[in-house]
Motif scaffolding. Structure first.
Motif: not given
Length: 289
Positions: A224-225, A228, A231-232, A251, A254, A258
């Motif tokens: 997931d990280e 993420l 997607s940045f 971000y 998030r 994490s």
């Protein structure tokens, strides 16, 4: 014959037939007797029973290095126990034995159950060492993965904080902020950021530069990280300066969450994985897999 069990000497006469050309040292500690025989009696073969201590093994090694052959016994209920005996491991490592004879014991006193070449026993011992080592290494590697994830997330969070600083306080365009961070004297601990900066200097579009750079340095982070982070690169280039600030804040938050989770996971599972690996290695060492 340390305990008088081999020759059964009485008044200097062997009660058991050990051969007419055999000298018997009875009631004599094995290690001292072996070294005395080596130095003063020029033996061809030395026989002794129940080798157990390191001093006895050391004496056998010295005798073997002098060209003397040995016949020794070691107590074990079977092959499984035999290869686990530390003294057998040492004796095999010395290389002074050609064969190992396994007796039937109580089911057939004095009868041979099997004969092994020393190399077979040595291979079995080494195989068990490898199994133990493999299980232990797996546990250690799994524990190290928790540490790597934490370090990667720390570096990512630091990167986003630096970019936010450059964008919000120095009003640099996002791409220029990355180039500046990569070029600073301390550099960036994330290799893909430096690669991305190099691509941006060549006027490559940011989304493509970001994606290609991530492919060159897969980070030790969760799925997931990783999604993420990927997607940045696609999101940030579509925003104006205010939008970039909001995205960086999002971000950063998030990845901070994490990181907190990674720290808790490391504290909870890292030592467990390491000790589990050691334990599994020990169990695997003791059983035949």
């Amino acid at each position: 014959d340390e305990r008088g069990e081999l020759a059964a000497m009485k008044n200097g006469i062997a009660q058991n037939d050990v051969g007419i050309n055999t000298d018997v040292l009875t009631g004599y500690p094995k290690n001292s007797a072996i070294l005395t025989a080596v130095k003063t009696m020029s033996p061809q073969v030395i026989a002794c029973d129940e080798v157990a201590t390191e001093s006895e093994i050391s004496a056998i090694a010295q005798g073997a290095n002098s060209g003397i052959s040995f016949i020794v016994t070691v107590h074990a209920s079977g092959l499984e126990e035999l290869v686990r005996r530390s003294q057998v491991e040492r004796l095999v490592d010395i290389g002074c034995f050609e064969n190992i004879v396994l007796l039937k014991g109580g089911s057939g006193p004095g009868k041979i159950e099997n004969i092994y070449e020393a190399g077979e026993i040595k291979d079995e011992i080494y195989r068990r060492r490898l199994v133990w080592l493999a299980a232990t290494v797996c546990g250690v590697m799994l524990a190290e993965r928790f540490s790597k994830r934490q370090r990667a997330l720390e570096n990512l969070l630091s990167f986003f904080c630096l970019v936010r600083l450059e964008v919000t306080h120095y009003l640099l365009p996002f791409s220029e902020a990355i180039i500046k961070i990569a070029a600073c004297s301390s550099g960036c601990k994330l290799k893909f950021v430096n690669v991305c900066a190099e691509r941006l200097r060549k006027n490559e579009d940011f989304p493509l530069a970001w994606e290609k750079s991530l492919e060159q340095e897969p980070l030790c982070i969760g799925r997931d990280e990783a999604m993420l982070l990927s997607s940045f690169g696609k999101t940030v280039c579509q925003c104006d300066i205010n939008g970039v600030e909001e995205i960086l804040a999002y971000y950063s938050e998030r990845f901070e969450k994490s990181l907190s989770q990674a720290v808790r996971s490391k504290e909870k599972y890292s030592k467990l994985c390491m000790f589990s690996g050691l334990f599994a290695g020990g169990i695997a060492f003791m059983i035949l897999i």
